[in-house]
Design a protein around this motif. Structure first.
Motif, PDB file in Angstrom:
ATOM      1  N   GLN A 107       0.825  -1.152   0.021  1.00 55.33           N
ATOM      2  CA  GLN A 107       0.049  -0.114   0.067  1.00 55.33           C
ATOM      3  C   GLN A 107       0.787   1.409  -0.007  1.00 55.33           C
ATOM      4  OE1 GLN A 107      -0.172  -2.805   1.784  1.00 55.33           O
ATOM      5  NE2 GLN A 107      -2.598  -3.081   2.546  1.00 55.33           N
ATOM      6  N   ASP A 108       2.077   1.234   0.337  1.00 55.81           N
ATOM      7  CA  ASP A 108       2.952   2.280   0.343  1.00 55.81           C
ATOM      8  C   ASP A 108       3.917   2.310  -0.755  1.00 55.81           C
ATOM      9  OD1 ASP A 108       2.329   2.952   2.851  1.00 55.81           O
ATOM     10  OD2 ASP A 108       3.706   1.837   3.768  1.00 55.81           O
ATOM     11  N   GLY A 109       3.650   1.494  -1.869  1.00 56.65           N
ATOM     12  CA  GLY A 109       4.368   1.420  -3.184  1.00 56.65           C
ATOM     13  C   GLY A 109       4.277   2.763  -3.880  1.00 56.65           C
ATOM     14  N   ILE A 110       5.089   3.081  -4.873  1.00 53.02           N
ATOM     15  CA  ILE A 110       5.196   4.032  -5.828  1.00 53.02           C
ATOM     16  C   ILE A 110       3.721   4.093  -6.410  1.00 53.02           C
ATOM     17  CG2 ILE A 110       6.337   5.349  -7.589  1.00 53.02           C
ATOM     18  CD1 ILE A 110       8.913   3.957  -6.557  1.00 53.02           C
ATOM     19  N   GLY A 111       3.281   5.260  -6.479  1.00 48.17           N
ATOM     20  CA  GLY A 111       2.126   5.484  -7.304  1.00 48.17           C
ATOM     21  C   GLY A 111       0.879   4.767  -7.012  1.00 48.17           C
ATOM     22  N   ILE A 112       0.764   4.596  -5.567  1.00 52.15           N
ATOM     23  CA  ILE A 112      -0.278   3.954  -5.125  1.00 52.15           C
ATOM     24  C   ILE A 112      -1.335   5.162  -4.429  1.00 52.15           C
ATOM     25  CG2 ILE A 112      -1.542   2.628  -3.167  1.00 52.15           C
ATOM     26  CD1 ILE A 112       0.034   0.855  -5.113  1.00 52.15           C
ATOM     27  N   GLY A 113      -2.556   5.509  -5.276  1.00 48.12           N
ATOM     28  CA  GLY A 113      -3.360   6.313  -5.062  1.00 48.12           C
ATOM     29  C   GLY A 113      -4.850   5.680  -4.419  1.00 48.12           C
ATOM     30  N   ILE A 114      -5.750   6.397  -4.477  1.00 46.64           N
ATOM     31  CA  ILE A 114      -6.778   5.834  -3.959  1.00 46.64           C
ATOM     32  C   ILE A 114      -7.689   4.762  -4.774  1.00 46.64           C
ATOM     33  CG2 ILE A 114      -9.251   6.360  -3.429  1.00 46.64           C
ATOM     34  CD1 ILE A 114      -8.456   9.217  -2.348  1.00 46.64           C
ATOM     35  N   GLY A 115      -7.549   5.211  -6.071  1.00 49.05           N
ATOM     36  CA  GLY A 115      -8.176   4.051  -6.953  1.00 49.05           C
ATOM     37  C   GLY A 115      -7.089   2.962  -6.872  1.00 49.05           C
ATOM     38  N   GLU A 116      -5.945   3.130  -6.917  1.00 49.36           N
ATOM     39  CA  GLU A 116      -5.188   1.780  -7.110  1.00 49.36           C
ATOM     40  C   GLU A 116      -5.254   1.116  -5.686  1.00 49.36           C
ATOM     41  OE1 GLU A 116      -3.317   4.858  -9.819  1.00 49.36           O
ATOM     42  OE2 GLU A 116      -3.965   4.871  -7.638  1.00 49.36           O
TER      43      GLU A 116
END
Length: 329
Positions: free
Chosen positions: A171-180
């Motif tokens: 969940q703390d990965g690069i590019g993880i937003g609400i949708g992802e």
């Protein structure tokens, strides 16, 4: 994870004294990931070696020594060519360098010849070879009577995508937003469901390399050396296939490579149809772990090259995985 390559260099220099290398010894960092790996050459004596300086806190001495035990056993019992460790002046194979109040461990290996397969020229034959090697390691692990003091960590659910993820939270990965986050949470739930249904009995869960990909093979005049056992530990045996396709999970040639890997594996050991149907689940498991790993390894080459595109690709694979109820990607 912050990385101080200057400190790694200082630790490497101090460690080499314990192996009686001269002050003129040249060191060159050849890889920086979980550990710092150096090519070592002493012009005074002509000695060469590969020095691995361990990341602080990743492995205790007992676990590193256990890794070396397995390398010895694979060479002796299974005919698998693995790195040979070198003892320090005092006979130790794992040495500890003290830096103020901190401890860093290091291991020296004999220099190995060979080069890894060219990533731009990978073919099905390479994956067939990799599948056969993987089966040989699994066959050995299933029958090897490990020494009583043997200890390695686990890549089980809790330590991959569960409550104590060893490489951090996806969940703390690069590019993880609400949708992802919403989409990938569904995928992670399905991965967990399929793994629980598959189970972790002794024939399915045991000692694995855990990073057995082409980049960790060195080919030298027909000889294949298997390297980088630093992540080895206890997991599902088929997790090794997920590792085999790290960072190339969305390559259109993956089905061909997958078939070749299976064929190579079956040349050496049994792989049931039920196990074959789980391979893509282990690909997704590893993919999520790499999203987490990239989030905490900004210095790594893969992060510099792929960045948030890797997370976007994971979402696409996840959509196919959900659509097939976990049967394929």
């Amino acid at each position: 994870m912050t990385v101080d390559s200057t400190e790694d260099d200082l630790v490497a220099r101090e460690a080499l004294i314990r192996y009686d290398f001269s002050a003129r010894t040249d060191i060159r960092m050849i890889n920086l990931s979980e550990n710092a790996t150096y090519l070592v050459h002493d012009p005074t004596t002509g000695r060469d070696g590969i020095l691995r300086v361990h990341r602080e806190g990743y492995h205790p001495v007992r676990s590193i020594e256990s890794e070396l035990m397995w390398l010895d056993a694979l060479r002796r019992d299974a005919g698998v060519e693995t790195p040979i460790s070198v003892r320090a002046r005092d006979g130790a194979r794992v040495i500890t360098v003290h830096r103020e109040s901190r401890q860093r461990h290091a291991v020296l290996f004999e220099k190995i010849g060979g080069i890894e397969p060219d990533e731009d020229a990978v073919c099905a034959t390479d994956f067939k070879t990799l599948g056969a090697l993987t089966a040989r390691l699994h066959r050995h692990a299933r029958t090897w009577r490990r020494p009583r003091q043997f200890h390695r960590f686990s890549w089980d659910w809790d330590h991959t995508l569960g409550k104590q993820p060893r490489w951090g939270r996806w969940q703390d990965g690069i590019g993880i937003g609400i949708g992802e986050l919403s989409h990938l949470s569904e995928v992670a739930t399905l991965i967990g469901q399929r793994l629980r249904a598959y189970g972790a009995s002794a024939d399915r869960f045991g000692l694995v390399h855990a990073d057995l990909r082409l980049a960790n093979l060195l080919v030298d005049d027909g000889h294949i050396n298997v390297i980088d056992f630093d992540d080895s530990g206890f997991s599902w045996y088929l997790y090794d296939f997920g590792s085999a396709v790290s960072f190339i999970e969305d390559d259109p040639r993956l089905p061909e490579w997958r078939s070749a890997w299976i064929a190579g594996y079956r040349d050496v050991a049994t792989l049931t149809s039920e196990e074959e149907q789980m391979l893509d689940t282990f690909v997704m498991l590893r993919r999520f772990m790499l999203v987490a790993w990239m989030g905490s390894h900004s210095h790594a080459r893969e992060v510099q090259e792929k960045g948030s595109d890797y997370t976007a690709g994971t979402c696409e694979l996840g959509e196919r995985y959900l659509s097939s109820s976990g049967a394929s990607i």
